[in-house]
Scaffold this motif. Structure first.
Motif, PDB file in Angstrom:
ATOM      1  N   CYS A   1       1.064  -1.333  -0.053  1.00  0.00           N
ATOM      2  CA  CYS A   1      -0.050  -0.014  -0.047  1.00  0.00           C
ATOM      3  C   CYS A   1       1.027   1.217  -0.106  1.00  0.00           C
ATOM      4  CB  CYS A   1      -1.041   0.084   1.281  1.00  0.00           C
ATOM      5  SG  CYS A   1      -2.228  -1.333   1.018  1.00  0.00           S
ATOM      6  N   THR A   2       1.492   1.417  -0.984  1.00  0.00           N
ATOM      7  CA  THR A   2       2.350   2.483  -1.303  1.00  0.00           C
ATOM      8  C   THR A   2       1.773   3.415  -2.381  1.00  0.00           C
ATOM      9  OG1 THR A   2       3.769   1.438  -3.053  1.00  0.00           O
ATOM     10  CG2 THR A   2       4.459   1.223  -1.038  1.00  0.00           C
ATOM     11  N   THR A   3       2.358   4.692  -2.337  1.00  0.00           N
ATOM     12  CA  THR A   3       1.959   5.762  -3.269  1.00  0.00           C
ATOM     13  C   THR A   3       2.392   5.146  -4.874  1.00  0.00           C
ATOM     14  OG1 THR A   3       2.348   7.445  -1.850  1.00  0.00           O
ATOM     15  CG2 THR A   3       2.253   8.332  -3.989  1.00  0.00           C
ATOM     16  N   GLU A   4       3.397   4.556  -4.763  1.00  0.00           N
ATOM     17  CA  GLU A   4       3.918   4.095  -6.234  1.00  0.00           C
ATOM     18  C   GLU A   4       2.970   3.165  -6.837  1.00  0.00           C
ATOM     19  OE1 GLU A   4       7.484   1.503  -6.151  1.00  0.00           O
ATOM     20  OE2 GLU A   4       7.882   1.799  -8.247  1.00  0.00           O
TER      21      GLU A   4
ATOM     22  N   GLU B   1       2.569   2.666   3.043  1.00  0.00           N
ATOM     23  CA  GLU B   1       2.395   4.208   3.415  1.00  0.00           C
ATOM     24  C   GLU B   1       1.091   4.507   3.694  1.00  0.00           C
ATOM     25  OE1 GLU B   1       4.076   5.766  -0.061  1.00  0.00           O
ATOM     26  OE2 GLU B   1       5.714   4.781   0.153  1.00  0.00           O
TER      27      GLU B   1
ATOM     28  N   PHE C   1      -6.139   2.867   0.190  1.00  0.00           N
ATOM     29  CA  PHE C   1      -5.396   2.630  -1.033  1.00  0.00           C
ATOM     30  C   PHE C   1      -6.534   2.042  -1.967  1.00  0.00           C
ATOM     31  CE2 PHE C   1      -3.608  -0.299  -4.323  1.00  0.00           C
ATOM     32  CZ  PHE C   1      -2.482   0.292  -4.417  1.00  0.00           C
TER      33      PHE C   1
ATOM     34  N   LEU D   1      -0.242   2.648  -5.716  1.00  0.00           N
ATOM     35  CA  LEU D   1      -1.561   3.375  -6.086  1.00  0.00           C
ATOM     36  C   LEU D   1      -1.504   4.054  -7.411  1.00  0.00           C
ATOM     37  CD1 LEU D   1      -4.190   3.964  -5.333  1.00  0.00           C
ATOM     38  CD2 LEU D   1      -3.254   5.838  -4.004  1.00  0.00           C
ATOM     39  N   GLU D   2      -0.442   4.732  -7.836  1.00  0.00           N
ATOM     40  CA  GLU D   2      -0.296   5.630  -8.956  1.00  0.00           C
ATOM     41  C   GLU D   2      -0.327   4.525 -10.140  1.00  0.00           C
ATOM     42  OE1 GLU D   2       2.907   8.279  -8.523  1.00  0.00           O
ATOM     43  OE2 GLU D   2       1.595   9.566  -7.482  1.00  0.00           O
TER      44      GLU D   2
ATOM     45  N   GLU E   1      -8.773   5.491  -2.631  1.00  0.00           N
ATOM     46  CA  GLU E   1      -8.007   6.424  -3.622  1.00  0.00           C
ATOM     47  C   GLU E   1      -8.228   5.906  -4.756  1.00  0.00           C
ATOM     48  OE1 GLU E   1      -6.804   9.397  -3.184  1.00  0.00           O
ATOM     49  OE2 GLU E   1      -8.267   9.504  -1.843  1.00  0.00           O
TER      50      GLU E   1
ATOM     51  N   ARG F   1      -9.806   7.980  -7.883  1.00  0.00           N
ATOM     52  CA  ARG F   1      -8.596   8.636  -8.979  1.00  0.00           C
ATOM     53  C   ARG F   1      -8.956   8.049 -10.294  1.00  0.00           C
ATOM     54  NH1 ARG F   1      -2.603   9.398  -6.311  1.00  0.00           N
ATOM     55  NH2 ARG F   1      -3.573   9.678  -4.115  1.00  0.00           N
TER      56      ARG F   1
END
Lengths: 288, 262
Positions: free
Chosen positions: A122-125, A160, A166, A127-128, A169, A173
């Motif tokens: 569960c990281t921004t990387e 994160e 996660f 997720l993006e 979002e 998004r």
């Protein structure tokens, strides 16, 4: 009236369907049980032709259909498998299912497929990456795609955000729909020690298009509880309670009973679907 | 292990752990009361089970011949030598015949690779595209064409296997093992035609000349060339019953006149 017009008359109702697996196909075709809708695994129909397609064509004529994938590997650092996506697109064009979905997971790296629904960090990387992949799939299919939260037996040290953030979002998004697997929420709440009710409250309720229910098994002789999303048993009482909470938050939604191992007679699945129907009915009454 | 890994690094590490190439990735996994390696093992066992199940689905006759223990051990080695390359598990077992050819423990079962080929071709036949057979009017028109100016398109489910073993007899015996003594596999070889009849895979043992003819037709030879090749195999070969049987089984889906074959 042409085929396409006939097909759009089959949206999936807010009612309890079942995952249609090979052992029940002949019986369903022969007896036409009053099941409100069926879901099949997309990859089981990736073949060019033969008996499986002949059967699914007949199912599609009489029942609303959902295509649920297990092989897109949306969250892989590898590029999305174009051939897989193309085959899925053709399948969607052929059957015009009311819903199309896959999982929030990965299963491929370095062109090697592990053919499993592996958890993402569960990281921004991650997720993006997932956001861009879901958009890519929705663009390729030209329609809304649903993503499902998966069960997991491990988590990563460098997370994160919580899993619920996660998932929420990702849906917000990418603009996709959510296939909320309530059993997976419960399994993960036990395996990773979080409050499943808080998880449900954190979901984007207006984006929930479908709910999954299934049975889990418990790993024995371990120092901590570990639940396995085996799809081999009836839905657990704790999961029924959580399902009621989900209905209260999201309203009645198309709900699916999944059973993939030790598959029982069709009547057992229909009885499970009946239990989901009762709860949807109670939810409607409460809101009326 | 260094701090936060990039996603591809983490996923490669997980893949290594799941394929039995080392558990270094465990350093990035939360244990939460369990050995992180034990958590990874849950997935390793699941992946192994899924891939082995896919092989069992594709190779029922191989399984019947070698038994559970041999099959499990074979699958474990195959998984590592030929990792899955597709999200669709129906494609996973495609290299098993070649694998068995080289597997030391299988050397005494020299017919086993051909049994694997037969199982695999049965799956290909079952999953192949649908196609409608040519109708009587087109057949009648084709009958008037010169044989050297006519090609046929066989049904997509048609598969051919030439074996130096009695591979079809062995398959039939595996289906009903109590019916008779096991066939002698090292006697005369068999040439097998496979196709889909309704939803089911059908198989027939062909004489060598007929097999040769169908093989050439399937490869795109014109009818006259296929006929010549079959006669080289057997001077008494008769083309007419061969074509008639293919038509009767619905295995010719198009006649292609020479002119349109650019």
């Amino acid at each position: 009236m042409n085929d396409a017009l006939l097909r759009v008359q089959h949206p999936i109702p807010a009612a309890a369907g079942i995952g249609l697996r090979a052992p029940h196909m002949a019986q369903v075709l022969a007896e036409r049980p009053p099941v409100p809708w069926f879901e099949v695994h997309s990859e089981n129909y990736f073949c060019a032709g033969g008996a499986a397609h002949a059967a699914l064509e007949r199912i599609r004529r009489d029942y609303p259909l959902s295509l649920h994938g297990v092989g897109l590997s949306l969250g892989s650092a590898d590029a999305l498998d174009r051939a897989h996506l193309t085959t899925l697109r053709r399948l969607v064009e052929r059957y015009q299912p009311a819903l199309v979905s896959d999982h929030i997971c990965w299963g491929t790296i370095g062109a090697v497929h592990l053919n499993d629904l592996l958890p993402l960090p569960c990281t921004t990387e991650a997720l993006e990456l997932m956001v861009s992949r879901v958009q890519q799939v929705q663009d390729a299919l030209g329609r809304e795609f649903l993503v499902e939260n998966v069960s997991s037996y491990l988590s990563f040290r460098d997370a994160e955000m919580p899993e619920s953030t996660f998932v929420a979002e990702l849906v917000r998004r990418s603009g996709c729909g959510l296939l909320l697997d309530v059993n997976n929420v419960y399994v993960n709440s036990v395996n990773h020690g979080f409050d499943p009710s808080s998880y449900l409250r954190a979901m984007p309720h207006g984006s929930v298009r479908e709910i999954h229910l299934a049975g889990f098994t418990r790993k024995e002789h371990l120092p901590v509880p570990l639940l396995i999303d085996s799809h081999s048993r009836p839905v657990a009482d704790a999961v029924w309670s959580l399902y009621e909470e989900a209905l209260a938050l999201c309203g009645p939604q198309p709900t699916l009973i999944e059973w993939d191992q030790d598959i029982p007679g069709l009547e057992v699945l229909l009885a499970e679907a009946g239990r989901a129907e009762e709860r949807m009915h109670a939810c409607r009454t409460a809101f009326a | 292990m260094p701090a936060a890994p990039r996603l591809h690094e983490l996923q490669q590490g997980i893949a290594d752990a799941l394929l039995g190439r080392g558990d270094a990735v465990a350093a990035w996994v939360v244990g939460a009361g369990l050995d992180p390696a034990a958590r990874l093992r849950v997935y390793r066992n699941a992946v192994a089970g899924t891939l082995t199940a896919a092989l069992r689905d594709s190779y029922p006759t191989v399984l019947a011949l070698v038994g559970e223990d041999f099959f499990e051990a074979m699958a474990a080695r195959y998984r590592l030598q030929h990792p899955s390359r597709c999200g669709n598990l129906q494609q996973f077992g495609g290299a098993l015949a070649g694998f068995l050819q080289d597997m030391p423990e299988a050397q005494r079962l020299d017919y086993l690779p051909d049994v694997a080929r037969l199982d695999w071709l049965r799956q290909l036949a079952a999953l192949a595209a649908d196609a409608l057979p040519v109708d009587a009017a087109r057949s009648a028109m084709a009958a008037m064409a010169a044989a050297d100016a006519l090609r046929v398109r066989l049904h997509p489910s048609v598969q051919l296997l030439r074996s130096r073993f009695a591979v079809l007899s062995l398959w039939q015996w595996c289906r009903a093992p109590s019916a008779a003594a096991a066939p002698r596999v090292d006697g005369t070889g068999e040439q097998v035609l496979l196709w889909r009849d309704g939803g089911e895979v059908a198989m027939a043992s062909l004489d060598p000349a007929t097999f040769r003819c169908v093989e050439r037709l399937g490869a795109g030879d014109d009818v006259a060339s296929a006929w010549t090749a079959a006669v080289e195999t057997d001077p008494d070969f008769d083309l007419e019953p061969c074509l008639r049987d293919l038509l009767a089984q619905g295995l010719i889906v198009a006649f292609i006149p020479q002119e349109s074959d650019a």
